[in-house]
Design a protein around this motif. Structure first.
Motif, PDB file in Angstrom:
ATOM      1  N   TYR A 229       0.821  -1.208   0.000  1.00 21.75           N
ATOM      2  CA  TYR A 229       0.000   0.000   0.000  1.00 21.75           C
ATOM      3  C   TYR A 229       0.857   1.262   0.000  1.00 21.75           C
ATOM      4  O   TYR A 229       0.347   2.375   0.048  1.00 21.75           O
ATOM      5  CB  TYR A 229      -0.958  -0.022   1.192  1.00 21.75           C
ATOM      6  N   GLY A 230       2.191   1.061  -0.040  1.00 19.09           N
ATOM      7  CA  GLY A 230       3.105   2.190  -0.149  1.00 19.09           C
ATOM      8  C   GLY A 230       3.468   2.838   1.159  1.00 19.09           C
ATOM      9  O   GLY A 230       3.924   3.981   1.187  1.00 19.09           O
ATOM     10  N   VAL A 231       3.315   2.107   2.251  1.00 16.96           N
ATOM     11  CA  VAL A 231       3.590   2.644   3.581  1.00 16.96           C
ATOM     12  C   VAL A 231       4.738   1.858   4.213  1.00 16.96           C
ATOM     13  O   VAL A 231       4.780   0.630   4.134  1.00 16.96           O
ATOM     14  CB  VAL A 231       2.337   2.557   4.484  1.00 16.96           C
ATOM     15  N   SER A 232       5.661   2.566   4.835  1.00 15.08           N
ATOM     16  CA  SER A 232       6.769   1.905   5.510  1.00 15.08           C
ATOM     17  C   SER A 232       6.259   1.085   6.691  1.00 15.08           C
ATOM     18  O   SER A 232       5.400   1.553   7.451  1.00 15.08           O
ATOM     19  CB  SER A 232       7.782   2.937   6.013  1.00 15.08           C
ATOM     20  N   PRO A 233       6.796  -0.130   6.899  1.00 13.47           N
ATOM     21  CA  PRO A 233       6.381  -0.932   8.051  1.00 13.47           C
ATOM     22  C   PRO A 233       6.857  -0.379   9.390  1.00 13.47           C
ATOM     23  O   PRO A 233       6.384  -0.807  10.438  1.00 13.47           O
ATOM     24  CB  PRO A 233       7.034  -2.295   7.796  1.00 13.47           C
ATOM     25  N   GLY A 234       7.816   0.545   9.373  1.00 13.42           N
ATOM     26  CA  GLY A 234       8.334   1.108  10.625  1.00 13.42           C
ATOM     27  C   GLY A 234       9.515   2.004  10.329  1.00 13.42           C
ATOM     28  O   GLY A 234      10.166   1.893   9.286  1.00 13.42           O
ATOM     29  N   HIS A 235       9.802   2.904  11.271  1.00 12.36           N
ATOM     30  CA  HIS A 235      10.864   3.882  11.036  1.00 12.36           C
ATOM     31  C   HIS A 235      12.220   3.213  10.816  1.00 12.36           C
ATOM     32  O   HIS A 235      13.079   3.752  10.114  1.00 12.36           O
ATOM     33  CB  HIS A 235      10.933   4.870  12.205  1.00 12.36           C
ATOM     34  N   VAL A 237      12.947   0.846   8.979  1.00  9.18           N
ATOM     35  CA  VAL A 237      13.146   0.440   7.584  1.00  9.18           C
ATOM     36  C   VAL A 237      12.728   1.528   6.600  1.00  9.18           C
ATOM     37  O   VAL A 237      12.605   1.277   5.400  1.00  9.18           O
ATOM     38  CB  VAL A 237      12.405  -0.881   7.268  1.00  9.18           C
ATOM     39  N   ASP A 238      12.526   2.743   7.099  1.00 10.47           N
ATOM     40  CA  ASP A 238      12.123   3.842   6.217  1.00 10.47           C
ATOM     41  C   ASP A 238      13.087   4.005   5.040  1.00 10.47           C
ATOM     42  O   ASP A 238      12.669   4.286   3.910  1.00 10.47           O
ATOM     43  CB  ASP A 238      12.066   5.167   6.991  1.00 10.47           C
ATOM     44  N   ALA A 239      14.371   3.823   5.294  1.00 10.78           N
ATOM     45  CA  ALA A 239      15.368   4.038   4.244  1.00 10.78           C
ATOM     46  C   ALA A 239      15.247   3.026   3.119  1.00 10.78           C
ATOM     47  O   ALA A 239      15.775   3.261   2.020  1.00 10.78           O
ATOM     48  CB  ALA A 239      16.775   3.978   4.843  1.00 10.78           C
ATOM     49  N   LEU A 240      14.553   1.919   3.363  1.00  7.28           N
ATOM     50  CA  LEU A 240      14.387   0.880   2.346  1.00  7.28           C
ATOM     51  C   LEU A 240      13.074   1.022   1.584  1.00  7.28           C
ATOM     52  O   LEU A 240      12.761   0.182   0.734  1.00  7.28           O
ATOM     53  CB  LEU A 240      14.451  -0.501   3.003  1.00  7.28           C
ATOM     54  N   CYS A 241      12.319   2.066   1.894  1.00  5.88           N
ATOM     55  CA  CYS A 241      10.968   2.212   1.339  1.00  5.88           C
ATOM     56  C   CYS A 241      10.839   3.359   0.343  1.00  5.88           C
ATOM     57  O   CYS A 241       9.721   3.715  -0.054  1.00  5.88           O
ATOM     58  CB  CYS A 241       9.961   2.413   2.479  1.00  5.88           C
ATOM     59  N   GLY A 242      11.961   3.924  -0.073  1.00  5.33           N
ATOM     60  CA  GLY A 242      11.911   5.091  -0.940  1.00  5.33           C
ATOM     61  C   GLY A 242      11.241   4.844  -2.279  1.00  5.33           C
ATOM     62  O   GLY A 242      10.685   5.766  -2.883  1.00  5.33           O
ATOM     63  N   ALA A 243      11.286   3.618  -2.770  1.00  2.00           N
ATOM     64  CA  ALA A 243      10.688   3.314  -4.070  1.00  2.00           C
ATOM     65  C   ALA A 243       9.203   2.996  -3.989  1.00  2.00           C
ATOM     66  O   ALA A 243       8.544   2.854  -5.028  1.00  2.00           O
ATOM     67  CB  ALA A 243      11.426   2.147  -4.726  1.00  2.00           C
TER      68      ALA A 243
END
Length: 267
Positions: A229-235, A237-243
């Motif tokens: 859904y385009g939401v980070s699972p947690g802060h 891993v935020d850096a892995l969610c840029g795409a």
């Protein structure tokens, strides 16, 4: 309807192209593992049927739900993909699992027996089941030292039931520096080894955070929920969610504008 929407002050738009993009991105990250899309809770509020179709069109190989009724909804809508119900259901729901060709999660003898009874009542063989093992999250699942006996209980119900998967759930995957994930995976591997599974049985452990941050957790497939859904699972891993692209946007009309004197108190 459009008429109803025009009368609303606020609304949510769901971008199914973003869902497809996120599934495709996750597939590239976790390959050669597959992606199964979690569409529980009405697709995290995005629309389970629509999200499921978009995810499958984008290459997801299966779907996961929380309730048998959620799986039934997908089947009634014409979705024919593998659908895993992620936890044991009330005994009364065993018939729906068989009727709607769902994959059941099991971890108690009572539910295994209820599922087998429902299968025999409908003269169905090979109802697919996944055994869930609790490796430390302390939620649901059979204890590690009871896993062998639970596999035996499933096999005792052949040909009504067929063991097709074994899995666990990671408690701290969204905090990559925490050693607990590695400990859970080590416990899981030992438990799976003790089961002496035949070739072809699916093994899975990773949620969205596990899929993104823990390559060793990916296994046969990953169960991607919040990330599709385009939401980070947690802060962590935020850096892995840029795409990832958020699939939902919420908008609202301005309902009223008022001018007030400087210094006025506002409710």
């Amino acid at each position: 309807s459009d008429a109803d929407a025009s009368a609303r002050w606020a609304w949510a738009d769901v971008d199914l192209d973003a869902i497809a993009h996120n599934v495709e991105h996750l597939r590239s990250v976790v390959a050669p593992s597959a992606v199964w899309a979690v569409v529980k809770a009405n697709g995290y509020g995005h629309g389970a049927v629509e999200v499921a179709r978009a995810a499958m069109d984008a290459g997801a190989q299966g779907l996961c739900v929380a309730l048998a009724g959620e799986g039934a909804q997908l089947r009634v809508a014409g979705i024919d993909a593998p659908i895993l119900v992620l936890s044991e259901q009330p005994v009364a729901a065993a018939d729906d699992i068989v009727r709607f060709r769902l994959m059941a999660t099991v971890y108690t003898v009572a539910f295994i027996e209820a599922l087998a009874s429902a299968a025999r009542a409908r003269r169905v063989e090979g109802v697919p089941v996944h055994l869930k093992i609790d490796t430390g999250m302390q939620r649901v699942g059979v204890a590690v030292d009871g896993a062998v006996a639970m596999v035996a209980a499933v096999r005792a119900q052949a040909p009504a039931l067929r063991l097709v998967g074994v899995f666990t759930h990671l408690a701290m995957a969204d905090e990559p520096a925490d050693p607990f994930t590695a400990r859970q995976l080590a416990v899981f591997d030992d438990a799976v080894d003790a089961l002496s599974l035949p070739p072809g049985v699916l093994v899975h452990a990773a949620n969205s955070a596990g899929a993104l941050a823990h390559p060793g957790a990916r296994r046969s497939f990953v169960r991607a929920g919040i990330a599709i859904y385009g939401v980070s699972p947690g802060h962590g891993v935020d850096a892995l969610c840029g795409a990832l692209r958020p699939a939902m946007s919420v908008s609202a009309r301005v309902s009223y504008v008022k001018r007030v004197a400087a210094g006025s108190r506002i409710s």
